[in-house]
Scaffold this active site. Structure first.
Site, PDB file in Angstrom:
ATOM      1  N   HIS A   1       0.246  -4.065   4.593  1.00 46.50           N
ATOM      2  CA  HIS A   1      -0.186  -2.683   4.575  1.00 46.50           C
ATOM      3  C   HIS A   1      -0.894  -2.281   5.870  1.00 46.50           C
ATOM      4  CE1 HIS A   1      -1.405   1.173   3.266  1.00 46.50           C
ATOM      5  NE2 HIS A   1      -2.676   0.870   3.186  1.00 46.50           N
TER       6      HIS A   1
ATOM      7  N   GLU B   1      -3.900 -10.602   2.442  1.00 48.45           N
ATOM      8  CA  GLU B   1      -2.833 -10.739   3.438  1.00 48.45           C
ATOM      9  C   GLU B   1      -2.847 -12.091   4.142  1.00 48.45           C
ATOM     10  OE1 GLU B   1      -4.741  -8.182   2.888  1.00 48.45           O
ATOM     11  OE2 GLU B   1      -3.434  -6.448   2.571  1.00 48.45           O
TER      12      GLU B   1
ATOM     13  N   GLY C   1       0.863  -1.183   0.000  1.00 45.91           N
ATOM     14  CA  GLY C   1       0.000   0.000   0.000  1.00 45.91           C
ATOM     15  C   GLY C   1       0.891   1.223   0.000  1.00 45.91           C
ATOM     16  N   SER C   2       0.278   2.403   0.099  1.00 48.35           N
ATOM     17  CA  SER C   2       1.079   3.623  -0.003  1.00 48.35           C
ATOM     18  C   SER C   2       2.137   3.707   1.093  1.00 48.35           C
ATOM     19  CB  SER C   2       0.165   4.843   0.022  1.00 48.35           C
ATOM     20  OG  SER C   2      -0.752   4.736   1.099  1.00 48.35           O
TER      21      SER C   2
ATOM     22  N   HIS D   1      -9.261 -31.025  21.144  1.00 52.88           N
ATOM     23  CA  HIS D   1     -10.236 -30.274  20.360  1.00 52.88           C
ATOM     24  C   HIS D   1     -11.630 -30.492  20.958  1.00 52.88           C
ATOM     25  CE1 HIS D   1     -12.130 -29.428  16.112  1.00 52.88           C
ATOM     26  NE2 HIS D   1     -12.458 -28.540  17.004  1.00 52.88           N
TER      27      HIS D   1
ATOM     28  N   GLU E   1       3.909   1.500   2.287  1.00 53.84           N
ATOM     29  CA  GLU E   1       5.021   0.549   2.083  1.00 53.84           C
ATOM     30  C   GLU E   1       5.877   0.923   0.883  1.00 53.84           C
ATOM     31  OE1 GLU E   1       1.736  -0.478   2.556  1.00 53.84           O
ATOM     32  OE2 GLU E   1       2.232  -0.602   4.688  1.00 53.84           O
TER      33      GLU E   1
END
Ligand code: TZD
Ligand code: CA
Length: 528
Positions: free
Chosen positions: A70, A47, A25-26, A281, A28
């Site tokens: 980002h 991501e 993104g901007s 579990h 980075e």
């Protein structure tokens, strides 16, 4: 002048890190500027996929993997994947771009507010440098924090105006630093453990993922053969720590408290290596261990050791300890174990195929050193029974049970191990969490084979609804997805297999290609 940018890339290079897994993104862009020719960037379109690929790569190489996301939104999208990485002790250096320092306080768009808190509690360490000059030092800390035992993900948020600033000239001290763990047994501990093993009448080994991570499978084979002890894999297994066709192999432990207690009954000593005790579990209350059973766990992780509800624990280097025990344990005076009988073959020529048939076909046709990724949730037990997995690093599964791991991790593992073919067996439900992985596999020509087990439903949840005795639950079916068309939309070759013959043909075709392929198999659900 030497910039923070140049110094940080030199640090990464010297530390052996030249692959960046990311989605930019901007914030980075200043970090990615003038991307060095000796580095490679692997783009993931979501991501969760980026971290999943990096996780597979880190687990298969055994080395830290570098991720660039980002800001807050990118980090948020990665949290599910981070839960798996945290539980598998995957050394991930996750970086995210922060707004420029001058605008963090006024919370301009794309500010990562309280950046260091965002990824907690799924990271070992989370940091934002106090000044630009500190960035190389913080990156160096991040690398060593991720790599030291117990390994795990770390997070570093870097304001984007830092990269162009002048670096501290003393940062050069950091470039070649080595930080290593040393964690074997003291003489006393070794003598004590050997004595306990030698005096046990009927010991059993339970092995976990950190045996495979430590490359210690062969040591465990020696240990099991010398002890003449049966070997179980610890429940909810994320990796395969022991050859599944070895005569001492008994299978994957089910994930219930009472069931495990009963299965291990009659053994006076349970030695657990490289697993939490245990990753249960379904709630199945009962005795953790039968009367007369003692348990000792060897783990790399003090948190695992502290939270175990029973038994003693030794925190140390699992690989080193397995090797030491294998070298010193005397040959037991007991009869050799016999292999379990092979599972009954299932005859079926037309589909939808029973999952047993899919695994038997795979076992017959796939290379013996194939690497399997599993995210076909209702068929896990069958997979462990029917697939031969003999070598180190042959199996991976989401360590926290978070779906969306296996598709991207399969690409990361294949990238790390181009000499072995990676086969990802993915449920039609699970396939949707990280479906954009297909694009990355195509664009970088990473020749993973994706097998989609299409039964039209969230099969494991149908099974679980039975365990919990809950009825009339909505949202358990996922009909109407044509995975071949989806794959073709991402540019991937895709084949449909509606019966055994078509599956055999598709597998032969896929194995002959040096390219990713998706095979969609119509399968029967767990309820028939
Ligand atoms: N979301 C995420 C991120 N992780 C999860 N584990 C789930 C939801 C819940 N979940 C399971 O634990 S198994 C499962 C879900 C939705 C069904 C997966 O269906 P599948 O496989 O088609 O992939 P089966 O063999 O039909 O169960
Ligand atoms: Ca399914």
């Amino acid at each position: 002048m030497t910039t923070v940018h140049a110094t940080t890339y030199e640090l990464l290079r010297q530390q052996g890190i030249t692959t960046v897994f990311g989605n930019p993104g901007s914030n980075e862009l200043p970090f990615l500027k003038d991307f060095p020719a000796d580095f490679r960037y692997i783009l993931g379109l979501h991501e969760g996929v980026v971290v999943g690929i990096a996780d597979g790569y880190a687990q298969a190489t055994g080395a830290p993997a570098f991720v660039n996301l980002h800001s807050a939104a990118g980090t948020g999208n990665a949290m599910g994947a981070l839960s798996n990485a945290w539980n598998s002790h995957s050394p991930l250096i996750i970086t995210a771009g922060q707004q420029t320092r001058a605008m963090v306080g006024i919370e301009a768009l794309l500010t990562n507010v309280e950046a260091t808190n965002l990824p907690r509690p799924l990271v070992k360490w989370s940091y934002e440098p106090a000044s630009a000059q500190e960035v190389p030092h913080a990156m160096s800390r991040a690398i060593h924090m991720a790599s030291m035992a117990p390994r795990g993900p770390v997070y570093l948020s870097v304001p984007y105006d830092d990269w162009a600033k002048e670096a501290d000239p003393q940062s050069t001290h950091l470039l070649k630093r080595q930080v290593v763990n040393a964690g074997g047994l003291s003489d006393d501990l070794l003598a004590d453990l050997l004595e306990q093993l030698a005096s046990a009448r009927n010991p059993v080994l339970v092995l976990g993922p950190d045996v495979d991570a430590a490359q210690a499978n062969e040591h465990c084979v020696t240990l099991a053969e010398r002890l003449k002890a049966p070997v179980w894999v610890a429940p909810s297994a994320p990796r395969c720590p022991f050859p599944t066709r070895h005569p001492n192999f008994r299978g994957l432990l089910p994930a219930g408290i009472a069931t495990i207690g009963k299965l291990l009954e009659g053994h006076d000593l349970v030695l657990v290596l490289g697993a939490p005790v245990f990753r249960y579990h379904q709630y199945d209350p009962g005795q953790y261990l039968a009367a007369g059973t003692r348990l000792i766990a060897v783990t790399c992780d003090p948190l695992e050791a502290a939270r175990a509800p029973m038994g003693d624990a030794i925190v140390g280097d699992v690989g080193l300890i397995a090797a030491t025990l294998a070298a010193h344990v005397p040959l037991a005076d007991r009869p050799e174990l016999k292999a379990l009988p092979a599972p009954e073959p299932v005859e079926q020529s037309d589909g939808p195929l029973r999952p047993e048939v899919v695994f038997d076909t795979l076992d017959e046709i796939a290379p013996k050193d194939a690497i399997y990724l599993n995210e076909s949730t209702s068929t896990t037990a069958l997979m462990w029974q029917r697939l031969g997995m003999q070598q180190q690093g042959s199996y991976y599964f989401a360590a926290a049970g978070g779906l969306g791991f296996a598709m991207p991790a399969a690409v990361g593992v294949q990238l790390a191990q181009p000499e072995r073919r990676v086969i990802a067996v993915i449920g039609d439900g699970s396939a949707n969490y990280s479906i954009t992985t297909l694009w990355t596999a195509v664009q970088y020509n990473i020749p993973t084979i994706f097998i989609i087990m299409n039964n039209g439903t969230y099969g494991a949840l149908r099974w679980f609804a039975g365990v919990l005795e809950v009825e009339n639950v909505p949202g358990l079916d996922v009909p109407g997805i044509d995975f071949c068309k989806v794959a073709q939309g991402y540019g991937m070759r895709a084949l449909k297999a509606n019966d055994r013959g078509q599956l055999e043909d598709a597998l032969h075709q896929a194995l002959a290609l040096n390219a990713p392929v998706l095979i969609e198999v119509s399968t029967l659900g767990p309820l028939g």
